[in-house]
Design a protein around this motif. Structure first.
Motif, short mmCIF file in Angstrom:
data_model
loop_
_atom_site.label_atom_id
_atom_site.label_comp_id
_atom_site.label_asym_id
_atom_site.label_seq_id
_atom_site.Cartn_x
_atom_site.Cartn_y
_atom_site.Cartn_z
N TYR A 1 53.32 -7.24 37.27
CA TYR A 1 54.77 -7.11 37.20
C TYR A 1 55.25 -7.17 35.75
O TYR A 1 56.11 -6.39 35.33
N ALA B 1 58.88 -5.69 35.16
CA ALA B 1 59.59 -6.24 36.32
C ALA B 1 59.58 -7.76 36.17
O ALA B 1 58.84 -8.47 36.85
N GLN C 1 60.28 -10.30 39.21
CA GLN C 1 59.15 -10.48 40.11
C GLN C 1 58.04 -11.27 39.43
O GLN C 1 57.37 -12.09 40.07
N ALA C 2 57.86 -11.04 38.14
CA ALA C 2 56.84 -11.80 37.40
C ALA C 2 57.16 -13.29 37.42
O ALA C 2 56.28 -14.12 37.66
#
Length: 102
Positions: free
Chosen positions: A56, A61, A64-65
């Motif tokens: 991610y 992203a 989400q990470a």
């Protein structure tokens, strides 16, 4: 970011050991930043979340990470996981202008 990446480098004066020496024995020497460490099943699950977070992160992203890194840290508390989580929060703000929960 450089500080985080530098944490992966081995210690400057660490003496190289053979592969077998790193895995053998009950006492583990962490001074050389070795990646060879014994983990239990719970910690292994945390590392899987960490690996997922890296995918991610590389895709930018960051939300989400951070979610995956939060899960990873609960199962395997480590400075590297926490460092990448903090970096993801910082980059989310600098790159996209949104704040993630700390």
């Amino acid at each position: 970011m450089e500080k985080y990446l530098d944490s992966y480098k081995p210690a400057e004066f660490a003496q190289p050991k053979s592969f077998n020496q790193r895995l053998a024995g009950h006492e583990i020497d962490y001074s050389d930043n070795s990646i060879f460490r014994k983990v239990d099943l719970k910690q292994l699950a945390g590392l899987q979340y960490y690996n997922d977070a890296i995918v991610y992160f590389n895709s930018q992203a960051f939300g989400q990470a951070v979610d995956q890194l939060s899960k990873a840290y609960l199962l395997y508390p480590s400075d590297r996981i926490l460092g990448l989580r903090e970096l993801s929060i910082e980059l989310a703000y600098k790159t996209f202008g949104y704040e993630l929960k700390k």
